[in-house]
Design a protein around this motif. Structure first.
Motif, PDB file in Angstrom:
ATOM      1  N   LEU A 198      38.571  -6.486  79.644  1.00 31.00           N
ATOM      2  CA  LEU A 198      38.762  -6.520  81.104  1.00 31.00           C
ATOM      3  C   LEU A 198      39.416  -7.978  81.308  1.00 31.00           C
ATOM      4  CD1 LEU A 198      37.668  -5.260  83.533  1.00 31.00           C
ATOM      5  CD2 LEU A 198      36.087  -6.822  83.562  1.00 31.00           C
ATOM      6  N   LEU A 248      39.910  -2.179  91.523  1.00 28.86           N
ATOM      7  CA  LEU A 248      39.978  -1.559  90.198  1.00 28.86           C
ATOM      8  C   LEU A 248      41.132  -0.386  90.312  1.00 28.86           C
ATOM      9  CD1 LEU A 248      35.982  -0.995  89.911  1.00 28.86           C
ATOM     10  CD2 LEU A 248      37.483  -3.075  89.420  1.00 28.86           C
ATOM     11  N   ILE A 288      42.150  -0.108  86.476  1.00 27.48           N
ATOM     12  CA  ILE A 288      41.291  -0.045  85.578  1.00 27.48           C
ATOM     13  C   ILE A 288      41.095   1.246  84.710  1.00 27.48           C
ATOM     14  CG2 ILE A 288      38.596   0.413  85.344  1.00 27.48           C
ATOM     15  CD1 ILE A 288      39.215  -2.672  85.346  1.00 27.48           C
TER      16      ILE A 288
END
Length: 114
Positions: free
Chosen positions: A3, A49, A52
């Motif tokens: 991440l 996000l 992501i």
């Protein structure tokens, strides 16, 4: 890939743009860093996000904990999502609780009116 992210602080919110994986491997660091930055303020958090690649159950757990901490400190958590993240969140019926948003601009607009 683990991440990664950037942080942008404005008057009444913090915007985090994250890429990579929010999973069992990255979750402990994510939780620790986000808790610290929430305490520093501002208390309104926007998590982007949209870039992501994957969220697993431990990542979802960290998002739920962050939402509870934000609410407990008179703040908010909004999550800008992508289809993959949305599908995972809806699978466990957390889309209302986690305040999913279609874009960063929508989330910022919601913060100003909050």
């Amino acid at each position: 890939m683990s991440l990664r992210g950037t942080r942008e602080v404005k008057d009444n919110y913090q915007l985090f743009r994250l890429t990579g994986l929010l999973d069992a491997f990255s979750e402990p660091t994510f939780r620790k860093v986000m808790t610290k930055l929430l305490e520093e303020g501002p208390k309104n958090i926007i998590l982007d996000l949209s870039q992501i690649d994957f969220v697993d159950s431990s990542g979802l757990g960290a998002l739920v904990q962050l939402a509870k901490k934000a609410q407990g400190s008179e703040g908010t958590l909004q999550i800008v999502t992508n289809p993959r993240v949305t599908q995972t969140v809806k699978l466990v019926r957390l889309e209302q609780f986690l305040s999913l948003q279609p874009s960063v601009d929508t989330a910022i607009g919601n913060t100003k009116s909050a």
